[in-house]
Scaffold this motif. Sequence first.
Motif, PDB file in Angstrom:
ATOM      1  N   HIS A 149      17.894  18.438 -22.659  1.00 16.48           N
ATOM      2  CA  HIS A 149      19.106  19.116 -22.193  1.00 16.48           C
ATOM      3  C   HIS A 149      19.353  18.964 -20.693  1.00 16.48           C
ATOM      4  CE1 HIS A 149      19.431  21.126 -26.083  1.00 16.48           C
ATOM      5  NE2 HIS A 149      18.137  21.410 -25.982  1.00 16.48           N
ATOM      6  N   PHE A 150      18.319  18.509 -19.957  1.00 12.84           N
ATOM      7  CA  PHE A 150      18.399  18.589 -18.503  1.00 12.84           C
ATOM      8  C   PHE A 150      19.560  17.787 -17.935  1.00 12.84           C
ATOM      9  CE2 PHE A 150      17.108  17.084 -14.233  1.00 12.84           C
ATOM     10  CZ  PHE A 150      17.170  18.325 -13.591  1.00 12.84           C
ATOM     11  N   HIS A 151      19.828  16.595 -18.518  1.00 14.57           N
ATOM     12  CA  HIS A 151      20.913  15.782 -17.957  1.00 14.57           C
ATOM     13  C   HIS A 151      22.250  16.519 -18.042  1.00 14.57           C
ATOM     14  CE1 HIS A 151      21.133  14.955 -22.236  1.00 14.57           C
ATOM     15  NE2 HIS A 151      22.299  14.366 -22.093  1.00 14.57           N
ATOM     16  N   ARG A 152      22.468  17.274 -19.122  1.00 10.69           N
ATOM     17  CA  ARG A 152      23.713  18.047 -19.242  1.00 10.69           C
ATOM     18  C   ARG A 152      23.697  19.253 -18.305  1.00 10.69           C
ATOM     19  NH1 ARG A 152      27.053  16.773 -23.467  1.00 10.69           N
ATOM     20  NH2 ARG A 152      26.213  15.403 -25.081  1.00 10.69           N
ATOM     21  N   GLN A 153      22.532  19.901 -18.176  1.00  8.25           N
ATOM     22  CA  GLN A 153      22.437  21.043 -17.270  1.00  8.25           C
ATOM     23  C   GLN A 153      22.729  20.618 -15.834  1.00  8.25           C
ATOM     24  OE1 GLN A 153      18.409  21.967 -19.014  1.00  8.25           O
ATOM     25  NE2 GLN A 153      19.013  24.060 -18.495  1.00  8.25           N
ATOM     26  N   PHE A 154      22.114  19.507 -15.411  1.00  7.39           N
ATOM     27  CA  PHE A 154      22.302  19.021 -14.041  1.00  7.39           C
ATOM     28  C   PHE A 154      23.769  18.681 -13.797  1.00  7.39           C
ATOM     29  CE2 PHE A 154      22.255  16.094 -10.508  1.00  7.39           C
ATOM     30  CZ  PHE A 154      21.230  16.543  -9.693  1.00  7.39           C
ATOM     31  N   SER A 155      24.371  17.951 -14.709  1.00  6.41           N
ATOM     32  CA  SER A 155      25.780  17.562 -14.558  1.00  6.41           C
ATOM     33  C   SER A 155      26.697  18.780 -14.537  1.00  6.41           C
ATOM     34  CB  SER A 155      26.192  16.614 -15.687  1.00  6.41           C
ATOM     35  OG  SER A 155      25.458  15.413 -15.634  1.00  6.41           O
ATOM     36  N   ALA A 156      26.366  19.800 -15.331  1.00  6.87           N
ATOM     37  CA  ALA A 156      27.199  21.000 -15.369  1.00  6.87           C
ATOM     38  C   ALA A 156      27.155  21.757 -14.044  1.00  6.87           C
ATOM     39  CB  ALA A 156      26.743  21.911 -16.509  1.00  6.87           C
ATOM     40  N   VAL A 157      25.976  21.781 -13.409  1.00  7.95           N
ATOM     41  CA  VAL A 157      25.831  22.516 -12.152  1.00  7.95           C
ATOM     42  C   VAL A 157      26.386  21.716 -10.979  1.00  7.95           C
ATOM     43  CG1 VAL A 157      24.155  23.443 -10.498  1.00  7.95           C
ATOM     44  CG2 VAL A 157      23.864  23.872 -12.941  1.00  7.95           C
ATOM     45  N   PHE A 158      26.064  20.418 -10.921  1.00  8.04           N
ATOM     46  CA  PHE A 158      26.381  19.625  -9.730  1.00  8.04           C
ATOM     47  C   PHE A 158      27.564  18.682  -9.898  1.00  8.04           C
ATOM     48  CE2 PHE A 158      21.745  20.471  -9.364  1.00  8.04           C
ATOM     49  CZ  PHE A 158      21.831  21.334  -8.279  1.00  8.04           C
ATOM     50  N   GLU A 159      28.102  18.577 -11.099  1.00  2.00           N
ATOM     51  CA  GLU A 159      29.266  17.740 -11.372  1.00  2.00           C
ATOM     52  C   GLU A 159      29.019  16.275 -11.053  1.00  2.00           C
ATOM     53  OE1 GLU A 159      32.684  19.469  -9.513  1.00  2.00           O
ATOM     54  OE2 GLU A 159      32.484  21.358 -10.609  1.00  2.00           O
ATOM     55  N   VAL A 160      27.784  15.843 -11.219  1.00  2.00           N
ATOM     56  CA  VAL A 160      27.402  14.443 -11.064  1.00  2.00           C
ATOM     57  C   VAL A 160      26.140  14.245 -11.908  1.00  2.00           C
ATOM     58  CG1 VAL A 160      25.985  14.907  -9.000  1.00  2.00           C
ATOM     59  CG2 VAL A 160      26.905  12.607  -9.381  1.00  2.00           C
ATOM     60  N   SER A 161      25.960  13.063 -12.484  1.00  2.00           N
ATOM     61  CA  SER A 161      24.795  12.826 -13.319  1.00  2.00           C
ATOM     62  C   SER A 161      23.523  12.739 -12.477  1.00  2.00           C
ATOM     63  CB  SER A 161      24.964  11.528 -14.110  1.00  2.00           C
ATOM     64  OG  SER A 161      24.868  10.405 -13.246  1.00  2.00           O
ATOM     65  N   VAL A 162      22.375  12.960 -13.125  1.00  2.00           N
ATOM     66  CA  VAL A 162      21.093  12.864 -12.428  1.00  2.00           C
ATOM     67  C   VAL A 162      20.927  11.470 -11.836  1.00  2.00           C
ATOM     68  CG1 VAL A 162      18.588  12.975 -12.674  1.00  2.00           C
ATOM     69  CG2 VAL A 162      20.030  14.567 -13.945  1.00  2.00           C
ATOM     70  N   THR A 178      10.814  13.234 -15.219  1.00  2.00           N
ATOM     71  CA  THR A 178      10.130  13.764 -14.037  1.00  2.00           C
ATOM     72  C   THR A 178      10.898  14.934 -13.448  1.00  2.00           C
ATOM     73  OG1 THR A 178       9.144  11.619 -13.523  1.00  2.00           O
ATOM     74  CG2 THR A 178       9.310  13.214 -11.727  1.00  2.00           C
ATOM     75  N   LEU A 179      12.209  14.766 -13.284  1.00  2.00           N
ATOM     76  CA  LEU A 179      13.008  15.813 -12.654  1.00  2.00           C
ATOM     77  C   LEU A 179      13.182  17.020 -13.569  1.00  2.00           C
ATOM     78  CD1 LEU A 179      15.678  13.649 -10.813  1.00  2.00           C
ATOM     79  CD2 LEU A 179      13.564  14.638  -9.924  1.00  2.00           C
ATOM     80  N   ALA A 180      13.243  16.782 -14.872  1.00  2.00           N
ATOM     81  CA  ALA A 180      13.282  17.912 -15.808  1.00  2.00           C
ATOM     82  C   ALA A 180      12.002  18.723 -15.701  1.00  2.00           C
ATOM     83  CB  ALA A 180      13.477  17.411 -17.233  1.00  2.00           C
ATOM     84  N   GLY A 181      10.874  18.038 -15.516  1.00  2.00           N
ATOM     85  CA  GLY A 181       9.604  18.735 -15.346  1.00  2.00           C
ATOM     86  C   GLY A 181       9.564  19.554 -14.074  1.00  2.00           C
ATOM     87  N   VAL A 182      10.155  19.044 -13.001  1.00  2.00           N
ATOM     88  CA  VAL A 182      10.217  19.791 -11.737  1.00  2.00           C
ATOM     89  C   VAL A 182      10.951  21.119 -11.939  1.00  2.00           C
ATOM     90  CG1 VAL A 182      11.187  19.797  -9.405  1.00  2.00           C
ATOM     91  CG2 VAL A 182      10.033  17.751 -10.274  1.00  2.00           C
ATOM     92  N   ARG A 186      14.966  23.282  -6.664  1.00  2.00           N
ATOM     93  CA  ARG A 186      13.683  22.568  -6.608  1.00  2.00           C
ATOM     94  C   ARG A 186      13.876  21.090  -6.891  1.00  2.00           C
ATOM     95  NH1 ARG A 186      11.189  26.852  -9.780  1.00  2.00           N
ATOM     96  NH2 ARG A 186      10.887  25.395 -11.514  1.00  2.00           N
ATOM     97  N   VAL A 187      14.802  20.781  -7.776  1.00  2.00           N
ATOM     98  CA  VAL A 187      15.063  19.382  -8.115  1.00  2.00           C
ATOM     99  C   VAL A 187      15.621  18.644  -6.899  1.00  2.00           C
ATOM    100  CG1 VAL A 187      16.391  17.821  -9.577  1.00  2.00           C
ATOM    101  CG2 VAL A 187      15.424  19.906 -10.552  1.00  2.00           C
ATOM    102  N   LEU A 188      16.596  19.245  -6.200  1.00  2.00           N
ATOM    103  CA  LEU A 188      17.173  18.583  -5.028  1.00  2.00           C
ATOM    104  C   LEU A 188      16.124  18.390  -3.945  1.00  2.00           C
ATOM    105  CD1 LEU A 188      20.757  20.045  -4.609  1.00  2.00           C
ATOM    106  CD2 LEU A 188      19.877  18.391  -6.242  1.00  2.00           C
ATOM    107  N   ASP A 189      15.272  19.395  -3.734  1.00  2.00           N
ATOM    108  CA  ASP A 189      14.211  19.252  -2.737  1.00  2.00           C
ATOM    109  C   ASP A 189      13.245  18.144  -3.133  1.00  2.00           C
ATOM    110  OD1 ASP A 189      15.241  21.253  -1.191  1.00  2.00           O
ATOM    111  OD2 ASP A 189      13.856  22.808  -1.878  1.00  2.00           O
ATOM    112  N   HIS A 190      12.930  18.077  -4.425  1.00  2.00           N
ATOM    113  CA  HIS A 190      12.014  17.032  -4.903  1.00  2.00           C
ATOM    114  C   HIS A 190      12.616  15.644  -4.705  1.00  2.00           C
ATOM    115  CE1 HIS A 190       8.664  15.528  -7.380  1.00  2.00           C
ATOM    116  NE2 HIS A 190       9.541  14.645  -7.814  1.00  2.00           N
ATOM    117  N   VAL A 191      13.902  15.506  -4.983  1.00  2.00           N
ATOM    118  CA  VAL A 191      14.572  14.218  -4.769  1.00  2.00           C
ATOM    119  C   VAL A 191      14.481  13.818  -3.301  1.00  2.00           C
ATOM    120  CG1 VAL A 191      16.801  13.023  -4.790  1.00  2.00           C
ATOM    121  CG2 VAL A 191      16.121  14.420  -6.757  1.00  2.00           C
ATOM    122  N   ASP A 192      14.774  14.753  -2.394  1.00  2.00           N
ATOM    123  CA  ASP A 192      14.728  14.450  -0.964  1.00  2.00           C
ATOM    124  C   ASP A 192      13.328  14.019  -0.529  1.00  2.00           C
ATOM    125  OD1 ASP A 192      17.362  14.869  -0.430  1.00  2.00           O
ATOM    126  OD2 ASP A 192      17.120  16.889   0.379  1.00  2.00           O
TER     127      ASP A 192
END
Length: 293
Positions: free
Chosen positions: A42-55, A31-35, A14-20
């Motif tokens: 924690h979201f910045h660490r969760q995102f980096s862990a999944v996608f290997e790049v920072s938000v 905003t993106l943590a809310g999405v 959902r976050v990637l779709d929202h960014v697009d």
Amino acid sequence: MKTARQRYQDRMERVLDHVDRHLDGDLDLATLAGVAAFSPCHFHRQFSAVFEVSVHRYVQLARMKRASYRLAFRDRDSVTAIAMEAGYDAPDAFARAFRKRIGQLPSAFRRSPDWETWHAALGPLTEARSKRMQTSFSADQVTIRDTPPVPVAVMEHRGDPRTIGATIQRFIAWRKAQGLGPRVSTTWNIFHSDPRTAAPEDYRLSLCAGTDRPVAPNEAGVAPGLIPGGRCAVLPVTGSSDDLEPAALFLYRDWLPASGEEPRDFPLYCRRIAFFPDVPEHEAVTELYLPLK
């Protein structure tokens, strides 16, 4: 029933779709943590862990990718308008950020893009989308159609697939000069080579524009051609069309052996129906055609 892991992945998607969808909007961490319905703590660490790049870097690269497509392939768009669309209040700030990420000033990139550097710069974005968010396909998405022959104007790309952007630029310029833009002429690609196995110097792809007009000899090297009619297995692909290999692999590895069909002696090809940057990347639509006997 979806597993906990699948539900977690859905929230990240959902976050990637929202960014697009909102590249020119507010895409801060909260905003993106809310999405995703995750805690901003924690979201910045969760995102980096999944996608290997920072938000922050992901958002910036997504904006730079759209900006680079507009610079290279949409010459009617001014650099100032592209800068504003990318979220910058002044062209100078955009120019500095673009050079930092892409390696060239926007004006230099528009004149002569360094596509190899561009691919390397956008590597983290490509990895996040292609490796972590795999699109799955199913047999019920494939239809068999009797397709009519399509007369086309053809420009061939031969060589490293990473440099295809330069060929696309030349083909767009030719189409524009001939009044054969996508609004009046269908857009096709014919895949003569498998990019996973062909040596870069042997890679071959045909860029095609549907037209029944005669194609006169020209300096651009565009020649008349024909996509033959016949039975085809057709698989629609929604989303980024940068890499259609997962869809092609599904057709060859999964669908074809189970179908009882035999491929016809013509390469895999596709029709690009809606494409980035004219639509958000997740809304791009491509039809992949596997010719059948």
